[in-house]
Design a protein around this motif. Sequence first.
Motif, mmCIF file in Angstrom:
data_model
loop_
_atom_site.group_PDB
_atom_site.id
_atom_site.type_symbol
_atom_site.label_atom_id
_atom_site.label_comp_id
_atom_site.label_asym_id
_atom_site.label_seq_id
_atom_site.Cartn_x
_atom_site.Cartn_y
_atom_site.Cartn_z
ATOM 1 N N GLU A 68 0.830 -1.208 0.000
ATOM 2 C CA GLU A 68 0.000 0.000 0.000
ATOM 3 C C GLU A 68 0.866 1.261 0.000
ATOM 4 O O GLU A 68 0.581 2.219 -0.724
ATOM 5 N N LYS A 69 1.940 1.266 0.788
ATOM 6 C CA LYS A 69 2.850 2.426 0.826
ATOM 7 C C LYS A 69 3.565 2.609 -0.505
ATOM 8 O O LYS A 69 3.968 3.718 -0.848
ATOM 9 N N ALA A 70 3.717 1.530 -1.254
ATOM 10 C CA ALA A 70 4.353 1.592 -2.575
ATOM 11 C C ALA A 70 3.310 1.841 -3.678
ATOM 12 O O ALA A 70 3.613 1.683 -4.857
ATOM 13 N N HIS A 71 2.090 2.217 -3.281
ATOM 14 C CA HIS A 71 1.010 2.617 -4.192
ATOM 15 C C HIS A 71 0.388 1.477 -4.983
ATOM 16 O O HIS A 71 -0.207 1.705 -6.039
ATOM 17 N N PHE A 72 0.518 0.244 -4.477
ATOM 18 C CA PHE A 72 -0.197 -0.877 -5.076
ATOM 19 C C PHE A 72 -1.656 -0.814 -4.632
ATOM 20 O O PHE A 72 -1.967 -0.325 -3.535
ATOM 21 N N ASN A 73 -2.540 -1.323 -5.479
ATOM 22 C CA ASN A 73 -3.962 -1.417 -5.151
ATOM 23 C C ASN A 73 -4.366 -2.878 -5.040
ATOM 24 O O ASN A 73 -3.926 -3.705 -5.842
ATOM 25 N N ASN A 74 -5.213 -3.172 -4.073
ATOM 26 C CA ASN A 74 -5.727 -4.526 -3.909
ATOM 27 C C ASN A 74 -6.800 -4.754 -4.963
ATOM 28 O O ASN A 74 -7.816 -4.062 -4.985
ATOM 29 N N GLU A 75 -6.555 -5.727 -5.837
ATOM 30 C CA GLU A 75 -7.490 -6.000 -6.926
ATOM 31 C C GLU A 75 -8.382 -7.202 -6.654
ATOM 32 O O GLU A 75 -9.174 -7.588 -7.498
ATOM 33 N N GLY A 76 -8.249 -7.797 -5.476
ATOM 34 C CA GLY A 76 -9.157 -8.882 -5.147
ATOM 35 C C GLY A 76 -8.470 -10.061 -4.489
ATOM 36 O O GLY A 76 -7.254 -10.097 -4.328
ATOM 37 N N LEU A 77 -9.285 -11.019 -4.103
ATOM 38 C CA LEU A 77 -8.826 -12.214 -3.402
ATOM 39 C C LEU A 77 -8.747 -13.397 -4.359
ATOM 40 O O LEU A 77 -9.703 -13.675 -5.089
ATOM 41 N N LEU A 78 -7.617 -14.066 -4.356
ATOM 42 C CA LEU A 78 -7.442 -15.299 -5.121
ATOM 43 C C LEU A 78 -7.613 -16.448 -4.128
ATOM 44 O O LEU A 78 -6.777 -16.654 -3.253
ATOM 45 N N ARG A 79 -8.707 -17.159 -4.255
ATOM 46 C CA ARG A 79 -9.037 -18.207 -3.291
ATOM 47 C C ARG A 79 -8.157 -19.438 -3.497
ATOM 48 O O ARG A 79 -7.921 -19.848 -4.628
ATOM 49 N N GLU A 80 -7.685 -20.004 -2.364
ATOM 50 C CA GLU A 80 -6.857 -21.212 -2.383
ATOM 51 C C GLU A 80 -5.805 -21.133 -3.483
ATOM 52 O O GLU A 80 -5.673 -22.021 -4.310
ATOM 53 N N PHE A 81 -5.021 -20.073 -3.449
ATOM 54 C CA PHE A 81 -4.104 -19.728 -4.535
ATOM 55 C C PHE A 81 -2.762 -20.454 -4.447
ATOM 56 O O PHE A 81 -2.231 -20.896 -5.454
ATOM 57 N N LEU A 82 -2.183 -20.536 -3.240
ATOM 58 C CA LEU A 82 -0.874 -21.158 -3.074
ATOM 59 C C LEU A 82 -0.926 -22.256 -2.026
ATOM 60 O O LEU A 82 -1.576 -22.103 -0.991
ATOM 61 N N TYR A 83 -0.205 -23.334 -2.305
ATOM 62 C CA TYR A 83 -0.113 -24.454 -1.376
ATOM 63 C C TYR A 83 1.103 -24.226 -0.492
ATOM 64 O O TYR A 83 2.249 -24.335 -0.938
ATOM 65 N N ILE A 84 0.860 -23.848 0.768
ATOM 66 C CA ILE A 84 1.934 -23.511 1.691
ATOM 67 C C ILE A 84 1.805 -24.363 2.950
ATOM 68 O O ILE A 84 0.791 -24.315 3.642
ATOM 69 N N ASN A 85 2.836 -25.145 3.197
ATOM 70 C CA ASN A 85 2.907 -25.951 4.418
ATOM 71 C C ASN A 85 1.675 -26.821 4.634
ATOM 72 O O ASN A 85 1.122 -26.894 5.729
ATOM 73 N N GLY A 86 1.242 -27.468 3.563
ATOM 74 C CA GLY A 86 0.168 -28.443 3.659
ATOM 75 C C GLY A 86 -1.238 -27.869 3.573
ATOM 76 O O GLY A 86 -2.219 -28.598 3.749
ATOM 77 N N VAL A 87 -1.367 -26.575 3.292
ATOM 78 C CA VAL A 87 -2.685 -25.935 3.245
ATOM 79 C C VAL A 87 -2.772 -25.027 2.019
ATOM 80 O O VAL A 87 -1.821 -24.315 1.696
ATOM 81 N N TRP A 88 -3.933 -25.051 1.352
ATOM 82 C CA TRP A 88 -4.169 -24.109 0.267
ATOM 83 C C TRP A 88 -4.525 -22.762 0.888
ATOM 84 O O TRP A 88 -5.481 -22.644 1.642
ATOM 85 N N GLU A 89 -3.721 -21.747 0.574
ATOM 86 C CA GLU A 89 -3.863 -20.424 1.182
ATOM 87 C C GLU A 89 -4.424 -19.413 0.174
ATOM 88 O O GLU A 89 -3.983 -19.358 -0.967
ATOM 89 N N ASP A 90 -5.381 -18.605 0.655
ATOM 90 C CA ASP A 90 -5.872 -17.474 -0.129
ATOM 91 C C ASP A 90 -4.769 -16.420 -0.203
ATOM 92 O O ASP A 90 -3.930 -16.314 0.704
ATOM 93 N N HIS A 91 -4.779 -15.624 -1.259
ATOM 94 C CA HIS A 91 -3.850 -14.493 -1.385
ATOM 95 C C HIS A 91 -4.569 -13.325 -2.047
ATOM 96 O O HIS A 91 -5.416 -13.526 -2.925
ATOM 97 N N TYR A 92 -4.215 -12.129 -1.603
ATOM 98 C CA TYR A 92 -4.679 -10.928 -2.297
ATOM 99 C C TYR A 92 -3.803 -10.718 -3.520
ATOM 100 O O TYR A 92 -2.617 -11.042 -3.528
ATOM 101 N N HIS A 93 -4.427 -10.138 -4.545
ATOM 102 C CA HIS A 93 -3.730 -9.793 -5.774
ATOM 103 C C HIS A 93 -3.622 -8.267 -5.805
ATOM 104 O O HIS A 93 -4.626 -7.565 -5.916
ATOM 105 N N PHE A 94 -2.410 -7.758 -5.666
ATOM 106 C CA PHE A 94 -2.144 -6.334 -5.703
ATOM 107 C C PHE A 94 -1.490 -5.971 -7.029
ATOM 108 O O PHE A 94 -0.788 -6.794 -7.622
ATOM 109 N N ALA A 95 -1.680 -4.713 -7.468
ATOM 110 C CA ALA A 95 -1.025 -4.251 -8.700
ATOM 111 C C ALA A 95 -0.864 -2.740 -8.645
ATOM 112 O O ALA A 95 -1.629 -2.032 -7.990
#
Length: 182
Positions: A149-176
């Motif tokens: 946010e301080k670098a002027h990125f905008n949150n463009e939405g939630l990517l559901r179950e986007f990355l598999y991290i440590n045995g769990v599918w994790e949601d991630h925000y998509h910033f641009a």
Amino acid sequence: MNLLLKGRLCYLRILTTEDAEEMVQLLLRNRTYWAIFEPQHRDSYFTAAVQREKILESIHQAKENREYSFGIFEPETDKLIGHISMYSIKRLPFLSALVGYSIDESYIGRGIATDAVKLVIAFGFEKLRLHRIEAYVSPRNAGSIRVLEKAHFNNEGLLREFLYINGVWEDHYHFAVLESEF
């Protein structure tokens, strides 16, 4: 390849094979801390030999204008305190790239990550002539969200179950951030 980007709180330099051992120490110091939001690595990942190979590959990628991997260094000591990459660089019709970064746990909260991200954004827009730079971040990673946010990125939405991290599918925000917002 000799690429140096100087900021207010840090400087970024393309990693060389001579940085492999210091990278291993950085990774080992932050192994538990970074594993909260990143996939865990095998023990072999934390060796100078593997890091040298990764650095050689990143140098090759930079020569091809496909990825730039920088060390984040403390100006006063020249100590490696993090890393940041601009990767998945795409040419027209996209003119886009992704950015990812990690800061040594003992240096968080000082604005260094924001400084590093701003340096990479400037590099992406001014030198690589990109139109759009993107980042993914865990909704649980409040510090990284603030950096974007301080670098002027905008949150463009939630990517559901986007990355598999440590045995769990994790949601991630998509910033641009767009070139026109830079």
